[in-house]
Enzyme design. Structure first.
Site, PDB file in Angstrom:
ATOM      1  N   PRO A  30     102.233 -33.577  81.378  1.00 39.58           N
ATOM      2  CA  PRO A  30     100.989 -33.382  80.622  1.00 39.58           C
ATOM      3  C   PRO A  30      99.835 -33.982  81.404  1.00 39.58           C
ATOM      4  O   PRO A  30      99.914 -35.122  81.859  1.00 39.58           O
ATOM      5  CB  PRO A  30     101.242 -34.151  79.314  1.00 39.58           C
ATOM      6  CG  PRO A  30     102.302 -35.159  79.649  1.00 39.58           C
ATOM      7  CD  PRO A  30     103.107 -34.598  80.771  1.00 39.58           C
ATOM      8  N   ALA A  32      95.813 -34.272  80.790  1.00 38.62           N
ATOM      9  CA  ALA A  32      94.641 -33.977  79.952  1.00 38.62           C
ATOM     10  C   ALA A  32      93.530 -33.420  80.826  1.00 38.62           C
ATOM     11  O   ALA A  32      93.221 -33.967  81.891  1.00 38.62           O
ATOM     12  CB  ALA A  32      94.191 -35.242  79.238  1.00 38.62           C
ATOM     13  N   CYS A 114      99.842 -43.846  78.498  1.00 42.48           N
ATOM     14  CA  CYS A 114      98.489 -43.600  79.007  1.00 42.48           C
ATOM     15  C   CYS A 114      97.741 -44.916  79.247  1.00 42.48           C
ATOM     16  O   CYS A 114      97.649 -45.753  78.360  1.00 42.48           O
ATOM     17  CB  CYS A 114      97.718 -42.719  78.020  1.00 42.48           C
ATOM     18  SG  CYS A 114      96.067 -42.364  78.637  1.00 42.48           S
ATOM     19  N   ASP A 217     104.595 -39.392  91.730  1.00 39.53           N
ATOM     20  CA  ASP A 217     104.408 -39.240  93.169  1.00 39.53           C
ATOM     21  C   ASP A 217     105.260 -38.160  93.823  1.00 39.53           C
ATOM     22  O   ASP A 217     105.538 -38.246  95.028  1.00 39.53           O
ATOM     23  CB  ASP A 217     104.647 -40.581  93.898  1.00 39.53           C
ATOM     24  CG  ASP A 217     103.685 -41.653  93.422  1.00 39.53           C
ATOM     25  OD1 ASP A 217     102.579 -41.293  92.992  1.00 39.53           O
ATOM     26  OD2 ASP A 217     104.046 -42.845  93.472  1.00 39.53           O
TER      27      ASP A 217
END
Ligand SMILES: Cc1cc2nc3c(=O)[nH]c(=O)nc-3n(C[C@H](O)[C@H](O)[C@H](O)COP(=O)(O)O)c2cc1C
Length: 337
Positions: A30, A32, A114, A217
């Site tokens: 995900p 944003a 987050c 990564d």
């Protein structure tokens, strides 16, 4: 059908569904502002197996903010898809999940990683990693609300400012009944600095029985293979590495199966910008589509000659015809250069 056969059939369906999500799959992370329905479909067409929505606020869902509808809606061709929720309170997250259930996703994910200030200052996202008791409450109540309708995954970082509670947190998530864990092994404090610590993915995999989705990564097919071999994770998840580079999904598949993959010609990348823009235009209209494409262009054109000039020009125009002309000129320049 006997009760026994019914139970067996239900078990088989659940097992197949779980397998189609968790086993040897490549997930789109995900992101944003990037992984809207249009970009998710582009990634799917390039070989992403599982996709996830951008994070959706539990509060906004409860207050029926119209933006949440845009974030939660998806097309059938995106399946399997997870809808991701964030919040700071077990009750609110569960109420939000009840609303997300109406969209019939293939799974629900709770964001517990987050690191952004706006999110952690309210006790959501990565801030939850400071509070294992709260994690327990949230997972337990989410599992009850989902009531076996579909899997629940939890997306975490390795901790707030150290990884010392990681195994405790993972154990809580597992014992409260989550179906899987997506792990980005950086602490909240690290934000995106340094390297993600893949050893932690291996440690977590060794200590748990639920599927672990390794994240952090992966930029090349070689990285993807390294993560699988080094950590033993069940599936991998890629974020920044596929912004403006959706081909990476296909390259990874080819590399894992045939030990080889093709590189992508710059002209193909420009063609993808046109396609991406067309799809966005249909969805959100030309003005907002153009604005949104400005974010992607530096990624699609990374490393190409005169790319910074193209970016500047595209950033300065709101005129669709000019925007297209800049891209066409750039494409011709690539051939001549
Ligand atoms: C621009 C951006 C937006 C992100 N948005 C989300 C989000 O909505 N939900 C989430 O769980 N993680 C989000 N992340 C984190 C990524 O999903 C992923 O965990 C992280 O980027 C590490 O993976 P990578 O190295 O493959 O990018 C975001 C990261 C970036 C760079």
């Amino acid at each position: 059908m006997t009760l026994f056969n019914g139970v067996i059939q239900c078990f088989s369906v659940c097992y197949l569904k779980m397998n189609s999500i968790f086993s040897n799959k490549t997930w789109l992370a995900p992101l944003a502002g990037y992984t809207d329905t249009v970009y998710r479909k582009i990634c799917k067409s390039m070989g992403a197996d599982v996709v996830m929505s951008e994070m959706i606020s539990a509060d906004a869902l409860i207050y029926k903010n119209p933006k949440t509808k845009i974030l939660a809606e998806f097309d059938e061709e995106e399946r399997p898809i997870g809808l991701q929720i964030f919040g700071n309170d077990a009750h609110k997250i569960s109420e939000g999940i009840k609303i997300l259930k109406e969209y019939q996703p293939d799974f629900i994910d709770i964001n517990m990683g987050c690191p952004i200030k706006k999110i952690v200052k309210n006790g959501s996202g990565g801030a939850l990693l400071k509070n294992p008791e709260k994690i327990k409450e949230i997972v337990s109540s989410a599992v009850k609300v989902i009531d076996n309708e579909f899997p629940l995954t939890i997306k975490i970082r390795s901790g707030w400012n150290s990884d010392e509670s990681l195994l405790e947190i993972v154990k809580i998530i597992e014992s409260e009944g989550a179906s899987g864990i997506c792990l980005h092994p950086r602490t909240k404090t690290q934000m995106f600095s340094g390297k993600s610590n893949w050893d932690l993915i291996r440690k977590v995999k060794e200590k748990t029985r639920i599927p672990i989705i390794g994240n952090g990564d992966i930029k090349t097919p070689e990285d993807a293979k390294k993560m699988v071999v080094q950590t033993g994770c069940d599936s991998i998840m890629i974020g920044r590495g596929v912004i403006g580079n959706p081909w990476l999904f296909r390259q990874i598949k080819n590399y894992l199966q045939n030990k080889t993959y093709n590189s992508i010609l710059p002209s193909k990348k420009i063609e993808m910008i046109f396609l991406h823009f067309e799809k966005l235009k249909k969805k959100i209209g030309s003005k907002i589509a153009l604005k949104s494409m400005r974010k992607f262009i530096p990624y699609y054109t990374k490393g190409m000659k005169n790319a910074s000039k193209l970016r500047q020009k595209c950033n300065q125009t709101s005129d669709e015809m000019r925007f297209i002309q800049y891209l066409l000129d750039f494409k011709v320049g690539l051939k001549n250069g």
